[in-house]
Enzyme design. Structure first.
Site, PDB file in Angstrom:
ATOM      1  N   LYS A 193     -27.075 -69.843  33.173  1.00 15.07           N
ATOM      2  CA  LYS A 193     -27.235 -68.637  33.990  1.00 15.07           C
ATOM      3  C   LYS A 193     -25.883 -68.298  34.597  1.00 15.07           C
ATOM      4  O   LYS A 193     -25.356 -69.050  35.415  1.00 15.07           O
ATOM      5  CB  LYS A 193     -28.283 -68.860  35.089  1.00 15.07           C
ATOM      6  CG  LYS A 193     -28.320 -67.718  36.095  1.00 15.07           C
ATOM      7  CD  LYS A 193     -29.397 -67.879  37.138  1.00 15.07           C
ATOM      8  CE  LYS A 193     -29.132 -66.934  38.308  1.00 15.07           C
ATOM      9  NZ  LYS A 193     -30.172 -66.999  39.343  1.00 15.07           N
ATOM     10  N   GLY A 214     -32.850 -63.896  47.599  1.00 20.64           N
ATOM     11  CA  GLY A 214     -33.460 -64.425  48.815  1.00 20.64           C
ATOM     12  C   GLY A 214     -33.999 -63.374  49.770  1.00 20.64           C
ATOM     13  O   GLY A 214     -34.435 -63.710  50.878  1.00 20.64           O
TER      14      GLY A 214
END
Lengths: 102, 260
Positions: free
Chosen positions: B102, B163
């Site tokens: 990633k 988040g």
């Protein structure tokens, strides 16, 4: 310990140093005390014996070799070369692993 | 796992996957809770971060995570330049992890939004070096197109900042990205709760990647369960094809045969 006529051997005989290394090849019969190297691991300064390899260091730190990747002076040391790579005075290492992350 | 999910597989970099939920391993209380949540999420791929070893840590993630069951997806979280990201992933590869990675190059600490320019630069190098690159990217169809063209194995547009739990902020852009996609589209970051995951899947993406939404729920284990179900539900709804929206009501019961 074999005592030979060189200062390092004398020091060893007197119990002042315990760790010697051969100079001029392994069969020269000449020894000097090993000295300590100052290296930096993950940003922290540390002392290790001269002749310490990457594999030795990983073991001394209590790490499992398959759990870490090592960069020596910004160059990756492949696991297969850990035994052969000897640390130098001033060597800078990054020793990394995986942690939880997103 | 539900039959609905097992009969609907997808392919990522040559791997056939059943689960369309990829989860992170950060922010959990401990290893036990992480393990329980991974299990209940049904995920087959889990992300991990690369950091300096903690010499005082008693157990290493690699010693307790079941690597036969989960494919580890190393990330480059915390990298602000292409060079840092490349360096991180080369080290990750040295740890003997699979080739999929990633790629995440952040442009700003406050928003944690991606720096698409640095991401593209890093992707170019990593693809050449044989990595199967999954880039985290803005919900920008142009950046996604460029990334897939240069050989990335997936594109991972954000739903909202990492988040934040704000859900899909721009479904139109996600649709544009899906329309042009030649590789799997994975919504990464910003999912807050189960409905967000379902909405994301209903758009027609291939998978969702999340961490905080599960880890910071009051009961992470239960939320992992909810997310597994939401991803399946959203995917099934997408495949089923939703009814058209109407401005007015439309009776569900027959309008004839009423008693008089």
């Amino acid at each position: 310990m074999r005592v030979v006529d060189c200062p390092g051997a004398r020091l060893a005989q007197w119990g002042i140093v315990h760790d010697l290394r051969a100079v001029d090849g392994p069969w020269s019969g000449r020894y000097v005390p090993r000295s300590m190297l100052r290296i930096v691991i993950n940003g922290e300064s540390r002392e290790v014996r001269e002749g310490t390899t990457v594999a030795d260091l990983v073991a001394q730190l209590g790490l499992r070799r398959e759990h870490v990747a090592v960069e020596l002076d910004r160059e990756i040391v492949p696991r297969a070369e850990h035994e052969a790579r000897v640390l130098q005075d001033g060597s800078t290492l990054e020793i990394v692993t995986f942690v939880g992350g997103g | 796992m539900e039959r609905a999910a097992t009969e609907d597989t997808w392919t990522l970099a040559g791997r056939t996957l059943r689960s369309r939920l990829i989860v992170g391993t950060g922010k959990y209380r401990d290893a036990e809770q992480t393990k329980a949540c991974l299990e209940r999420s049904g995920a087959e791929i889990v992300t991990v971060a690369l950091r300096r070893v903690d010499l005082s840590a008693k157990d290493n993630l690699l010693s307790w995570i079941d690597r036969d069951r989960y494919t580890l997806l190393p990330n480059t979280a915390g990298c602000y330049t292409a060079d840092e990201a490349i360096r991180t992933l080369r080290l990750a590869r040295e740890l003997g992890i699979a080739d999929i990675v990633k790629l995440e190059v952040i442009g700003d600490p406050k928003t944690l939004l991606p720096d698409n320019e640095q991401t593209l630069e890093a992707a170019k190098v990593l693809v050449k070096e044989g990595f199967a690159v999954m880039p985290y990217v803005s919900d920008d169809p142009i950046a996604c197109r460029k990334l897939q063209e240069l050989g990335c194995v997936a594109v991972m547009p954000l739903a909202a900042p990492i988040g934040s739990g704000l859900g899909i902020r721009n479904p139109h852009n996600i649709r544009f990205i899906i329309e042009q996609a030649t590789v799997p589209v994975i919504v990464d970051a910003g999912v807050g709760t189960a409905s967000d995951a379902a909405v994301a899947m209903e758009l027609g993406i291939d998978a969702v990647l999340m961490n905080t939404a599960i880890a910071q729920a009051r009961e992470p284990e239960r939320m992992a369960d909810a997310m597994r179900l939401a991803v399946i539900a959203g995917r099934q709804a997408y495949r089923a094809g939703r009814m058209p929206m109407r401005a007015h009501a439309n009776a569900s019961s027959p309008t004839s045969g009423l008693i008089e």
